[in-house]
Design an enzyme around this catalytic site. Structure first.
Site, PDB file in Angstrom:
ATOM      1  N   LEU A  82      69.041   1.046  92.861  1.00 46.92           N
ATOM      2  CA  LEU A  82      69.365   0.412  91.593  1.00 46.92           C
ATOM      3  C   LEU A  82      68.058  -0.142  91.042  1.00 46.92           C
ATOM      4  CD1 LEU A  82      70.986  -1.050  89.424  1.00 46.92           C
ATOM      5  CD2 LEU A  82      71.887  -2.560  91.167  1.00 46.92           C
ATOM      6  N   SER A  83      67.711   0.231  89.814  1.00 49.71           N
ATOM      7  CA  SER A  83      66.433  -0.186  89.222  1.00 49.71           C
ATOM      8  C   SER A  83      66.325  -1.698  89.125  1.00 49.71           C
ATOM      9  CB  SER A  83      66.298   0.375  87.803  1.00 49.71           C
ATOM     10  OG  SER A  83      66.389   1.767  87.811  1.00 49.71           O
ATOM     11  N   GLN A  84      65.073  -2.176  89.014  1.00 48.04           N
ATOM     12  CA  GLN A  84      64.890  -3.623  88.854  1.00 48.04           C
ATOM     13  C   GLN A  84      65.437  -4.048  87.491  1.00 48.04           C
ATOM     14  OE1 GLN A  84      60.286  -3.002  88.537  1.00 48.04           O
ATOM     15  NE2 GLN A  84      60.741  -5.136  88.053  1.00 48.04           N
TER      16      GLN A  84
ATOM     17  N   ARG B 279      75.507  -8.680  88.838  1.00 46.71           N
ATOM     18  CA  ARG B 279      74.721  -7.664  89.565  1.00 46.71           C
ATOM     19  C   ARG B 279      75.000  -7.708  91.071  1.00 46.71           C
ATOM     20  NH1 ARG B 279      68.994  -6.757  91.191  1.00 46.71           N
ATOM     21  NH2 ARG B 279      68.390  -4.626  90.640  1.00 46.71           N
TER      22      ARG B 279
END
Ligand code: SAH
Length: 218
Positions: A59-61, A33
């Site tokens: 960017l989503s968790q 990530r």
């Protein structure tokens, strides 16, 4: 703490949060990530938080990415359509689980960066496209899975049309700037079954092309 140690801590946190799908957890373990976030945020790459990726997008968790991926229930036989490539992280996770990922992004700079990441990580099963994803893939398609990572007031009709009977579409539905409901649509021979999966917060789906720097719009 090293990134590797932080990653282990995050995976334990996701398990505690109820993510039990081992294939999904393995994909999260394998995809770095830290390569999908701006350099300044690298040491936060394995915190369970959303991160900015430029162009006002996020960017989503990891927990939301994991939850959505688990709900999609993809397997190696499937081609998945994603709307909103963004950093490319969700597509990279899906690329580890599906046969192929088709992904559409409206911001060229984001798409260029995402493509560079796919090449660097040798994710050769990701096919990208610049444009408005709410219109679906330009050539006729029959996707078993569709995931939308930006929020719309209603599910875009062209996407429902490109979903195969028996297929699953996952998308945040609701007004932008507020929380939305993550919705799972299952297409049957006679209609669409809807399951609500809880509140989420995504950036809006925008159909118009981005304005070109200098004030002229395309
Ligand atoms: N899946 C991404 C999340 C990025 S945020 C990731 O893993 O990083 C959602 C993205 O949807 C943004 O990059 C935004 O530019 C894009 N987007 C918004 N409306 C869109 C549209 N109509 N077509 C394609 N992409 C769109």
């Amino acid at each position: 703490m090293t990134l590797a140690a932080r990653k282990i801590r995050l995976l334990m946190e996701l398990r505690r949060a109820g993510i039990a799908d081992t294939a999904v957890l393995a994909a999260l373990e394998r995809v770095p990530r830290e390569r999908f976030v701006p350099h300044a945020f690298r040491d936060q790459a394995y915190e369970n938080v959303a991160l900015p990726i430029g162009q006002g997008q996020t960017l989503s968790q990891p927990e939301v990415v994991a939850q959505m991926t688990a709900q999609l229930a993809v397997d190696r036989s499937m081609t998945v359509l994603e709307i909103g490539t963004g950093s490319g992280y969700q597509a990279a996770i899906l690329a580890r689980l599906a046969r192929r990922v088709y992904t559409i992004e409206r911001h060229k700079p984001l798409l260029d960066e995402a493509q560079a990441r796919f090449a660097e990580l040798r994710l050769t099963n990701v096919v990208t496209r610049l444009g408005d994803g709410s219109r679906g893939w330009p050539e006729p398609q029959d996707f078993p899975r569709i995931v939308v990572t930006c929020a719309a007031a209603l599910p875009p009709e062209p996407l429902l049309e490109q979903l195969r009977p028996g297929g699953i579409m996952l998308l945040p539905v609701g007004e932008t700037g507020r929380q939305q409901e993550l919705v799972k649509l299952q297409k049957t021979e006679t209609g669409v079954r809807e399951t609500r999966l809880g509140l989420v917060r995504f950036v809006p789906l925008v159909a118009a092309p981005p304005a070109v720097a200098g004030g002229q719009s395309a």
